[in-house]
Motif scaffolding. Structure first.
Motif, short mmCIF file in Angstrom:
data_model
loop_
_atom_site.label_atom_id
_atom_site.label_comp_id
_atom_site.label_asym_id
_atom_site.label_seq_id
_atom_site.Cartn_x
_atom_site.Cartn_y
_atom_site.Cartn_z
N MET A 82 7.29 -6.06 1.03
CA MET A 82 6.53 -7.19 1.55
C MET A 82 6.91 -7.40 3.01
O MET A 82 7.97 -6.97 3.45
CB MET A 82 6.80 -8.45 0.73
N GLY A 83 6.04 -8.06 3.76
CA GLY A 83 6.30 -8.29 5.17
C GLY A 83 6.26 -9.78 5.50
O GLY A 83 5.60 -10.56 4.82
N LEU A 132 0.55 -3.65 7.88
CA LEU A 132 -0.54 -3.08 7.08
C LEU A 132 -0.43 -1.56 7.03
O LEU A 132 -0.72 -0.94 6.00
CB LEU A 132 -1.89 -3.50 7.66
N ALA A 133 -0.02 -0.94 8.14
CA ALA A 133 0.14 0.51 8.17
C ALA A 133 1.24 0.98 7.23
O ALA A 133 1.22 2.12 6.78
CB ALA A 133 0.45 0.97 9.60
N MET A 134 2.19 0.11 6.93
CA MET A 134 3.27 0.45 6.00
C MET A 134 2.90 0.13 4.55
O MET A 134 3.73 0.26 3.66
CB MET A 134 4.54 -0.30 6.39
N ASN A 135 1.66 -0.29 4.33
CA ASN A 135 1.17 -0.56 2.97
C ASN A 135 1.99 -1.64 2.25
O ASN A 135 2.30 -1.51 1.06
CB ASN A 135 1.15 0.73 2.13
N VAL A 136 2.36 -2.69 2.99
CA VAL A 136 3.01 -3.82 2.32
C VAL A 136 2.02 -4.46 1.36
O VAL A 136 0.80 -4.37 1.54
CB VAL A 136 3.52 -4.86 3.34
N SER A 137 2.53 -5.10 0.33
CA SER A 137 1.66 -5.73 -0.66
C SER A 137 1.35 -7.18 -0.33
O SER A 137 0.32 -7.72 -0.73
CB SER A 137 2.31 -5.67 -2.04
N VAL A 138 2.25 -7.83 0.42
CA VAL A 138 2.10 -9.24 0.78
C VAL A 138 2.60 -9.43 2.21
O VAL A 138 3.57 -8.79 2.62
CB VAL A 138 2.93 -10.16 -0.17
N ILE A 139 1.91 -10.29 2.97
CA ILE A 139 2.40 -10.68 4.29
C ILE A 139 2.56 -12.20 4.31
O ILE A 139 1.61 -12.94 4.04
CB ILE A 139 1.44 -10.26 5.41
N VAL A 161 -4.44 -6.87 0.70
CA VAL A 161 -3.09 -7.34 1.00
C VAL A 161 -3.11 -8.87 1.00
O VAL A 161 -3.87 -9.49 1.74
CB VAL A 161 -2.60 -6.81 2.36
N VAL A 162 -2.29 -9.47 0.17
CA VAL A 162 -2.23 -10.91 0.04
C VAL A 162 -1.51 -11.50 1.25
O VAL A 162 -0.44 -11.02 1.65
CB VAL A 162 -1.49 -11.31 -1.25
N CYS A 163 -2.07 -12.54 1.86
CA CYS A 163 -1.43 -13.23 2.97
C CYS A 163 -1.14 -14.68 2.58
O CYS A 163 -1.98 -15.34 1.96
CB CYS A 163 -2.31 -13.21 4.22
N ALA A 327 3.32 -16.05 -4.29
CA ALA A 327 2.81 -14.68 -4.19
C ALA A 327 3.03 -13.95 -5.51
O ALA A 327 2.13 -13.24 -6.00
CB ALA A 327 3.51 -13.94 -3.05
N TYR A 328 4.21 -14.12 -6.11
CA TYR A 328 4.47 -13.48 -7.41
C TYR A 328 3.63 -14.11 -8.51
O TYR A 328 3.16 -13.40 -9.42
CB TYR A 328 5.96 -13.56 -7.75
N ASP A 329 3.43 -15.42 -8.45
CA ASP A 329 2.56 -16.07 -9.44
C ASP A 329 1.17 -15.43 -9.41
O ASP A 329 0.58 -15.13 -10.45
CB ASP A 329 2.44 -17.56 -9.14
N HIS A 330 0.66 -15.22 -8.21
CA HIS A 330 -0.67 -14.62 -8.05
C HIS A 330 -0.69 -13.20 -8.62
O HIS A 330 -1.63 -12.81 -9.33
CB HIS A 330 -1.05 -14.60 -6.58
N GLN A 331 0.33 -12.44 -8.32
CA GLN A 331 0.40 -11.06 -8.83
C GLN A 331 0.46 -11.03 -10.36
O GLN A 331 0.00 -10.08 -10.99
CB GLN A 331 1.60 -10.33 -8.24
N ASN A 332 1.04 -12.07 -10.94
CA ASN A 332 1.14 -12.15 -12.39
C ASN A 332 -0.07 -12.79 -13.05
O ASN A 332 -0.06 -13.05 -14.26
CB ASN A 332 2.41 -12.92 -12.78
N GLY A 333 -1.11 -13.06 -12.25
CA GLY A 333 -2.35 -13.59 -12.81
C GLY A 333 -2.36 -15.09 -13.01
O GLY A 333 -3.27 -15.62 -13.68
#
Length: 361
Positions: A82-83, A132-139, A161-163, A327-333
């Motif tokens: 993540m970034g 974004l070039a490093m393919n982070v999942s969240v910023i 990518v979630v911001c 951010a983790y809540d979102h990833q977990n639906g």
């Protein structure tokens, strides 16, 4: 009423949080990251080339057994990366906020890359592109200019990518998962109420950061609160640039131009501390009341020393923790509230002893 809007020039190369002196230790070798040849060629290069070049340049390396292919493999195969991008890391508030994010990210087995945009909107857009070039999942994003990141956020959204905005909002909230901030309007109100307790009347100068939404809200709250007090008047608003170095000369100029200033509202503690230096140098510390927002250790120490009348305490580490957890809540639906405001507390001479040890966190 005088108002100016300018920001200091800065090095345009990405800086990681680990590159700052307060983060270094004797057991860690830091290599200064530089991307001079990439800032105009981030998107035209093939994605894999970008990821490898940017990761190598930003992350740096240590001598103990490091091989470049190890870091690139980690980025491709390990847990999430993540970034975080901050308007500055020179302010202790943002370092605390970053620690809150990092605590949650690392507790989930993931990694956080943190960049310092040095107060530069253009550099912040480049920093986002690098992540974004490093393919982070969240910023996690702390905007320099709340209106200036629309295109960057649109690109992130297109790439799934979630911001998450932290401490200050972005203008188009549809482009971010959520915004986690202090109740900044209330922070301004708290400062105004505190000033009203210190003085029956006031000729006020405001040290602002006019492109920062958190500070826009603080000033709005302050002005709303004094609007019903006819003996309190804002006579000047100046861009203090959010730093002691910026606010010191700004305050010096204000003192020369407006000799009747007897109160200052600074939008953050670094601005307040710079203003206090200028006021003290002018021999007017006993005449002018300064109030602020942040609750940093330095700000609380100034309250205790009798130089700053009050500071509205924010809880940056908690903002960071909440942002990362959402951010983790979102990833977990799980559903996530789009706007989350963290309450503040006011530090004054009467209660400063209760905040003496921990400061802003």
């Amino acid at each position: 009423m005088k108002f100016t809007n300018s920001f200091p020039s800065a090095n345009r190369n990405p800086r990681r949080i680990e590159d700052l002196p307060w983060q270094q230790s004797a057991t860690t070798q830091i290599i200064n990251p530089v991307l001079p040849t990439m800032k105009h060629a981030i998107f035209p290069l093939p994605a894999l080339t970008i990821a490898i070049l940017t990761a190598s340049a930003i992350l740096g390396c240590a001598d103990s057994g490091y091989r470049p292919e190890m870091r690139d493999t980690e980025l491709a195969t390990n847990s999430q990366v993540m970034g975080a991008v901050f308007q500055t890391l020179d302010n202790p508030f943002f370092r605390e906020l970053n620690e809150g994010i990092k605590e949650v990210v690392e507790s989930n087995g993931d990694r956080l890359i943190t960049l310092d945009s040095d107060w530069q909107g253009a550099k912040q857009r480049e920093d986002i592109a690098s992540l974004l070039a490093m393919n982070v999942s969240v910023i996690f994003l702390n905007p320099v200019d709340w209106e200036g990141l629309q295109e960057s956020l649109q690109v992130a959204k297109q790439r799934d990518v979630v911001c998450v905005a932290v401490d200050t909002q972005v203008k188009d909230d549809k482009l971010v998962l959520c915004q986690v901030v202090s109740d900044n309007t209330e922070a301004g109100r708290l400062a105004a109420r505190s000033l009203a307790k210190a003085r029956d009347s006031a000729r006020i100068a405001i040290l602002h950061i006019p492109s920062n939404k958190a500070c826009i809200d603080r000033v709005a709250g302050f002005q709303q609160e004094i609007a019903g007090r006819p003996d309190m008047e804002t006579i000047a608003i100046e861009d203090g640039k959010g730093t002691a170095e910026g606010s010191r000369p700004a305050m010096q100029a204000l003192l020369e131009e407006y000799t009747d200033i007897d109160a200052v509202f600074a939008v953050n503690d670094p601005s307040a501390l710079g203003a206090i230096e200028a006021i003290e140098a002018a021999g007017r510390l006993e005449e002018i009341t300064v109030v602020s927002v942040d609750g940093s250790r330095e700000g609380i120490a100034a309250v205790e020393a009798g130089k700053l009348f009050s500071t509205a305490v924010q809880f940056p580490r908690e903002i960071g923790r909440i942002a990362a957890q959402r951010a983790y809540d979102h990833q977990n639906g799980n559903p996530v509230d789009r706007s989350i405001k963290v309450p503040l507390e006011l530090v004054t001479p009467e209660n400063v002893h209760a905040f003496r040890v921990t400061g802003s966190e």
